[in-house]
Design an enzyme around this catalytic site. Sequence first.
Site, PDB file in Angstrom:
ATOM      1  N   ASP A 280      -3.968  -5.102   0.402  1.00 59.42           N
ATOM      2  CA  ASP A 280      -4.402  -4.587   1.700  1.00 59.42           C
ATOM      3  C   ASP A 280      -5.828  -5.071   1.914  1.00 59.42           C
ATOM      4  O   ASP A 280      -6.766  -4.552   1.309  1.00 59.42           O
ATOM      5  CB  ASP A 280      -4.320  -3.062   1.689  1.00 59.42           C
ATOM      6  CG  ASP A 280      -4.737  -2.431   3.005  1.00 59.42           C
ATOM      7  OD1 ASP A 280      -5.295  -3.152   3.859  1.00 59.42           O
ATOM      8  OD2 ASP A 280      -4.535  -1.222   3.177  1.00 59.42           O
TER       9      ASP A 280
ATOM     10  N   ASN B 146      -7.514  -5.013   4.786  1.00 56.13           N
ATOM     11  CA  ASN B 146      -8.217  -4.284   5.842  1.00 56.13           C
ATOM     12  C   ASN B 146      -9.009  -5.233   6.741  1.00 56.13           C
ATOM     13  O   ASN B 146     -10.154  -4.968   7.111  1.00 56.13           O
ATOM     14  CB  ASN B 146      -9.110  -3.193   5.243  1.00 56.13           C
ATOM     15  CG  ASN B 146      -8.393  -1.861   5.132  1.00 56.13           C
ATOM     16  OD1 ASN B 146      -7.645  -1.474   6.026  1.00 56.13           O
ATOM     17  ND2 ASN B 146      -8.599  -1.164   4.030  1.00 56.13           N
TER      18      ASN B 146
ATOM     19  N   ASP C 115      -1.903  -6.616   5.464  1.00 52.28           N
ATOM     20  CA  ASP C 115      -1.503  -6.863   4.077  1.00 52.28           C
ATOM     21  C   ASP C 115      -1.103  -8.330   3.957  1.00 52.28           C
ATOM     22  O   ASP C 115      -0.244  -8.800   4.708  1.00 52.28           O
ATOM     23  CB  ASP C 115      -0.335  -5.960   3.695  1.00 52.28           C
ATOM     24  CG  ASP C 115      -0.662  -4.487   3.901  1.00 52.28           C
ATOM     25  OD1 ASP C 115      -1.214  -3.874   2.971  1.00 52.28           O
ATOM     26  OD2 ASP C 115      -0.373  -3.960   4.993  1.00 52.28           O
TER      27      ASP C 115
ATOM     28  N   ASP D 142       2.553   4.613   5.170  1.00 52.65           N
ATOM     29  CA  ASP D 142       2.327   4.030   6.493  1.00 52.65           C
ATOM     30  C   ASP D 142       2.289   2.504   6.446  1.00 52.65           C
ATOM     31  O   ASP D 142       2.158   1.852   7.483  1.00 52.65           O
ATOM     32  CB  ASP D 142       1.050   4.586   7.144  1.00 52.65           C
ATOM     33  CG  ASP D 142      -0.123   4.687   6.192  1.00 52.65           C
ATOM     34  OD1 ASP D 142      -0.010   4.224   5.045  1.00 52.65           O
ATOM     35  OD2 ASP D 142      -1.166   5.247   6.592  1.00 52.65           O
ATOM     36  N   HIS D 143       2.413   1.932   5.249  1.00 51.20           N
ATOM     37  CA  HIS D 143       2.571   0.488   5.072  1.00 51.20           C
ATOM     38  C   HIS D 143       3.990   0.196   4.591  1.00 51.20           C
ATOM     39  O   HIS D 143       4.686   1.086   4.091  1.00 51.20           O
ATOM     40  CB  HIS D 143       1.601  -0.044   4.020  1.00 51.20           C
ATOM     41  CG  HIS D 143       0.159   0.019   4.398  1.00 51.20           C
ATOM     42  ND1 HIS D 143      -0.607  -1.100   4.629  1.00 51.20           N
ATOM     43  CD2 HIS D 143      -0.676   1.088   4.560  1.00 51.20           C
ATOM     44  CE1 HIS D 143      -1.841  -0.738   4.916  1.00 51.20           C
ATOM     45  NE2 HIS D 143      -1.912   0.601   4.893  1.00 51.20           N
TER      46      HIS D 143
ATOM     47  N   GLU E  70      -3.814   2.016  -3.004  1.00 48.88           N
ATOM     48  CA  GLU E  70      -3.932   3.427  -2.633  1.00 48.88           C
ATOM     49  C   GLU E  70      -2.956   4.297  -3.427  1.00 48.88           C
ATOM     50  O   GLU E  70      -2.203   5.088  -2.859  1.00 48.88           O
ATOM     51  CB  GLU E  70      -3.739   3.634  -1.127  1.00 48.88           C
ATOM     52  CG  GLU E  70      -5.013   3.437  -0.324  1.00 48.88           C
ATOM     53  CD  GLU E  70      -4.961   4.103   1.042  1.00 48.88           C
ATOM     54  OE1 GLU E  70      -5.556   5.186   1.193  1.00 48.88           O
ATOM     55  OE2 GLU E  70      -4.338   3.534   1.949  1.00 48.88           O
TER      56      GLU E  70
ATOM     57  N   ASN F 273       0.876  -1.173   0.000  1.00 48.06           N
ATOM     58  CA  ASN F 273       0.000   0.000   0.000  1.00 48.06           C
ATOM     59  C   ASN F 273       0.913   1.223   0.000  1.00 48.06           C
ATOM     60  O   ASN F 273       1.507   1.564   1.020  1.00 48.06           O
ATOM     61  CB  ASN F 273      -0.919  -0.017   1.226  1.00 48.06           C
ATOM     62  CG  ASN F 273      -1.871   1.154   1.257  1.00 48.06           C
ATOM     63  OD1 ASN F 273      -1.506   2.279   0.921  1.00 48.06           O
ATOM     64  ND2 ASN F 273      -3.105   0.909   1.676  1.00 48.06           N
TER      65      ASN F 273
END
Length: 253
Positions: free
Chosen positions: A145, A147, A216, A245-246, A34, A7
């Site tokens: 990802d 989630n 992930d 942030d990943h 993203e 991501n």
Amino acid sequence: MKVLTWNINSINARMHVLEEVLKKHSPDVLMLQETKSQDVNFPILDLKSLGYEVAFKGQKSYNGIAVLTKVKPDNILLELPGIEDENARFCQIEMDGKVFICIYAPNGNPIGTEKFEYKLQWHEALNKHLKSLMAEGKEIVLGGDFNICPTRKDVYDFDRNKDNALCQPESIAHYNRLINMGFVDAYRAFHEEGEQYTFWGYRQAMFNYNKGWRIDFFLVTPDSFDEVKDCWIDKEFRSMEKPSDHTPLILEL
């Protein structure tokens, strides 16, 4: 073959990190989520200059999906069958006798809202599509990802986050249905320990204190898992300047 999922949290803002990822790992397949770029602004020429073909679907400010490959893929599909979805969350290609699927699943927060219902409907459509591909005998590498936080050891503090959409039983059930279908969580097959994460929020020095989430995944069908040598997390890129942030998850076949 090396396959990565990451991501990137805005491809145009993270090109400096992406170039380092490609330099270090030289993946045969790179799944990005993203990307946060409309198609007209997607850096396709830059990626081609780095030696990659690109299948992608963009969206202004939000979502966005892309799959980079060293050779031209076949049968590109950019819409998840079975659901009407205006968001760019799904990319499927075929290469070397396998189906590679990149997903950016809905977050779903807050629970009790249309966002959570959309999350569940999206995962239901994904599971039905995968079941159909498996019935055709396809070898599948599913990455992205999700989630979803499948177990307590996949988040730094499950009790503190028990009201998060990622930790809800309904969300976890969709992950478990894939496992019951025969998919193998490649990372967990090689690494049973907890406190190993792929995402850390930007707030309160979450990365420095390892307050993260493992959301992930690479899920692969048994025939593809027979070829898996390892699956591991590379945290190096989360500590770079202006990182996502990943951090990337690597699958070695």
